[in-house]
Design a protein around this motif. Structure first.
Motif, PDB file in Angstrom:
ATOM      1  N   LYS A 155     -29.135  10.232 -21.708  1.00 26.70           N
ATOM      2  CA  LYS A 155     -30.182   9.640 -20.876  1.00 26.70           C
ATOM      3  C   LYS A 155     -30.135   8.122 -20.930  1.00 26.70           C
ATOM      4  O   LYS A 155     -30.370   7.457 -19.917  1.00 26.70           O
ATOM      5  CB  LYS A 155     -31.567  10.141 -21.306  1.00 26.70           C
ATOM      6  CG  LYS A 155     -31.890  11.533 -20.865  1.00 26.70           C
ATOM      7  CD  LYS A 155     -33.389  11.818 -20.893  1.00 26.70           C
ATOM      8  CE  LYS A 155     -33.943  11.837 -22.303  1.00 26.70           C
ATOM      9  NZ  LYS A 155     -35.389  12.200 -22.292  1.00 26.70           N
ATOM     10  N   GLU A 156     -29.845   7.567 -22.087  1.00 31.07           N
ATOM     11  CA  GLU A 156     -29.790   6.107 -22.201  1.00 31.07           C
ATOM     12  C   GLU A 156     -28.616   5.545 -21.403  1.00 31.07           C
ATOM     13  O   GLU A 156     -28.717   4.469 -20.808  1.00 31.07           O
ATOM     14  CB  GLU A 156     -29.687   5.685 -23.664  1.00 31.07           C
ATOM     15  CG  GLU A 156     -29.811   4.179 -23.870  1.00 31.07           C
ATOM     16  CD  GLU A 156     -31.029   3.585 -23.183  1.00 31.07           C
ATOM     17  OE1 GLU A 156     -30.878   2.508 -22.550  1.00 31.07           O
ATOM     18  OE2 GLU A 156     -32.130   4.173 -23.242  1.00 31.07           O
ATOM     19  N   VAL A 157     -27.496   6.254 -21.378  1.00 32.48           N
ATOM     20  CA  VAL A 157     -26.356   5.810 -20.573  1.00 32.48           C
ATOM     21  C   VAL A 157     -26.739   5.787 -19.091  1.00 32.48           C
ATOM     22  O   VAL A 157     -26.486   4.805 -18.376  1.00 32.48           O
ATOM     23  CB  VAL A 157     -25.134   6.726 -20.798  1.00 32.48           C
ATOM     24  CG1 VAL A 157     -24.039   6.426 -19.772  1.00 32.48           C
ATOM     25  CG2 VAL A 157     -24.587   6.557 -22.209  1.00 32.48           C
ATOM     26  N   VAL A 158     -27.347   6.859 -18.626  1.00 32.81           N
ATOM     27  CA  VAL A 158     -27.761   6.936 -17.221  1.00 32.81           C
ATOM     28  C   VAL A 158     -28.836   5.892 -16.922  1.00 32.81           C
ATOM     29  O   VAL A 158     -28.807   5.235 -15.875  1.00 32.81           O
ATOM     30  CB  VAL A 158     -28.265   8.357 -16.884  1.00 32.81           C
ATOM     31  CG1 VAL A 158     -28.910   8.396 -15.499  1.00 32.81           C
ATOM     32  CG2 VAL A 158     -27.112   9.352 -16.965  1.00 32.81           C
ATOM     33  N   SER A 159     -29.773   5.719 -17.835  1.00 29.39           N
ATOM     34  CA  SER A 159     -30.812   4.701 -17.647  1.00 29.39           C
ATOM     35  C   SER A 159     -30.191   3.316 -17.539  1.00 29.39           C
ATOM     36  O   SER A 159     -30.620   2.485 -16.714  1.00 29.39           O
ATOM     37  CB  SER A 159     -31.807   4.741 -18.812  1.00 29.39           C
ATOM     38  OG  SER A 159     -32.506   5.970 -18.856  1.00 29.39           O
ATOM     39  N   GLY A 160     -29.176   3.054 -18.362  1.00 33.48           N
ATOM     40  CA  GLY A 160     -28.493   1.774 -18.295  1.00 33.48           C
ATOM     41  C   GLY A 160     -27.819   1.543 -16.955  1.00 33.48           C
ATOM     42  O   GLY A 160     -27.856   0.436 -16.404  1.00 33.48           O
ATOM     43  N   LEU A 161     -27.213   2.593 -16.417  1.00 38.84           N
ATOM     44  CA  LEU A 161     -26.583   2.476 -15.096  1.00 38.84           C
ATOM     45  C   LEU A 161     -27.623   2.153 -14.029  1.00 38.84           C
ATOM     46  O   LEU A 161     -27.391   1.313 -13.147  1.00 38.84           O
ATOM     47  CB  LEU A 161     -25.862   3.778 -14.743  1.00 38.84           C
ATOM     48  CG  LEU A 161     -24.599   4.088 -15.544  1.00 38.84           C
ATOM     49  CD1 LEU A 161     -24.107   5.498 -15.229  1.00 38.84           C
ATOM     50  CD2 LEU A 161     -23.496   3.062 -15.235  1.00 38.84           C
ATOM     51  N   ALA A 162     -28.768   2.817 -14.106  1.00 35.73           N
ATOM     52  CA  ALA A 162     -29.829   2.564 -13.130  1.00 35.73           C
ATOM     53  C   ALA A 162     -30.353   1.141 -13.241  1.00 35.73           C
ATOM     54  O   ALA A 162     -30.590   0.467 -12.228  1.00 35.73           O
ATOM     55  CB  ALA A 162     -30.958   3.569 -13.308  1.00 35.73           C
ATOM     56  N   ARG A 163     -30.534   0.670 -14.458  1.00 38.24           N
ATOM     57  CA  ARG A 163     -31.020  -0.707 -14.649  1.00 38.24           C
ATOM     58  C   ARG A 163     -30.009  -1.723 -14.131  1.00 38.24           C
ATOM     59  O   ARG A 163     -30.391  -2.768 -13.568  1.00 38.24           O
ATOM     60  CB  ARG A 163     -31.322  -0.957 -16.124  1.00 38.24           C
ATOM     61  CG  ARG A 163     -32.503  -0.158 -16.661  1.00 38.24           C
ATOM     62  CD  ARG A 163     -32.881  -0.611 -18.066  1.00 38.24           C
ATOM     63  NE  ARG A 163     -33.897   0.267 -18.628  1.00 38.24           N
ATOM     64  CZ  ARG A 163     -33.656   1.230 -19.504  1.00 38.24           C
ATOM     65  NH1 ARG A 163     -32.419   1.466 -19.930  1.00 38.24           N
ATOM     66  NH2 ARG A 163     -34.647   1.990 -19.966  1.00 38.24           N
ATOM     67  N   GLU A 164     -28.723  -1.456 -14.326  1.00 37.42           N
ATOM     68  CA  GLU A 164     -27.696  -2.356 -13.804  1.00 37.42           C
ATOM     69  C   GLU A 164     -27.802  -2.521 -12.298  1.00 37.42           C
ATOM     70  O   GLU A 164     -27.527  -3.592 -11.754  1.00 37.42           O
ATOM     71  CB  GLU A 164     -26.294  -1.823 -14.145  1.00 37.42           C
ATOM     72  CG  GLU A 164     -25.880  -1.998 -15.585  1.00 37.42           C
ATOM     73  CD  GLU A 164     -24.503  -1.424 -15.850  1.00 37.42           C
ATOM     74  OE1 GLU A 164     -24.026  -1.585 -16.992  1.00 37.42           O
ATOM     75  OE2 GLU A 164     -23.905  -0.817 -14.930  1.00 37.42           O
TER      76      GLU A 164
END
Length: 209
Positions: A155-164
């Motif tokens: 989830k943190e990886v996906v969240s990071g992609l969204a924030r980018e």
């Protein structure tokens, strides 16, 4: 990061282009060399390449499933390698004003997870449209991407992609929360088309202090 995007329609194409600004992106379509795949690759100025599904999935750190619901089972044929992050964007929406094919007591994301038990399944981007992926802050504030999943690191990886990409991110908890976010796709459609808000309408979660 290597990202494989399964599906080159409006949403898959928009995510592939957006992710390709910072990551290595490979797309795979239902038909190799399809018009939609060529358009996405052309729009990327060479940043995106196309590959067969097996090759794209094997080399990916994150696999994005962004196909119509009727194509999900075919897209998952051959499985997903254990441990891979599978970002499910597809929702069980059959269109034509009909209800979701799966809902209330389960979700499309849980259906996908059951088919690929070794993958780390995360659902996100299912409450936003391709127009919002292209410009998350079109209305002056970042639209919210809601993330659901049972694996904290994934989830943190996906969240990071969204924030980018410029999105606000909300962690909705376990994958079962997709039972609540997937119907938001129907609400989005009602607002965008029946309500006249247009395809760039988006949701934003406001937090208390």
């Amino acid at each position: 990061m290597n990202i494989a995007v399964i599906g080159t329609g409006d949403m898959g194409g928009a995510l592939a282009l957006a992710f390709s600004r910072r990551h290595h992106v490979t797309v795979t379509a239902s038909r190799p060399g399809s018009d939609s795949a060529r358009q996405v690759i052309g729009a990327s100025a060479g940043r995106i390449r196309e590959a067969a599904r097996g090759e794209a999935v094997a080399s990916a750190d994150v696999i994005v499933l962004a196909v119509p619901w009727a194509a999900v089972d075919d897209a998952l044929e051959g499985g997903v390698p254990d441990g891979k992050i599978l970002l499910v964007v597809s929702v069980p929406w059959v269109g034509d004003g009909k209800p979701l094919a799966i809902g209330t007591t389960s979700s499309g994301a849980e259906h996908v997870a059951a088919k690929v038990p070794g993958a780390r399944v995360v659902q996100a981007f299912n409450t936003v449209a391709s127009a919002t992926v292209k410009d998350p802050a079109a209305h002056g504030a970042a639209a919210t991407v809601i993330v659901s999943g049972d694996h904290a690191e994934a989830k943190e990886v996906v969240s990071g992609l969204a924030r980018e990409l410029g999105f606000d991110v909300v962690d909705a908890g376990p994958l079962t929360s997709a039972r609540y976010t997937e119907p938001m796709a129907l609400l989005w459609a009602a607002l965008a088309y029946d309500g006249g808000y247009g395809e760039d309408v988006a949701f934003r979660v406001l937090r208390g202090r």
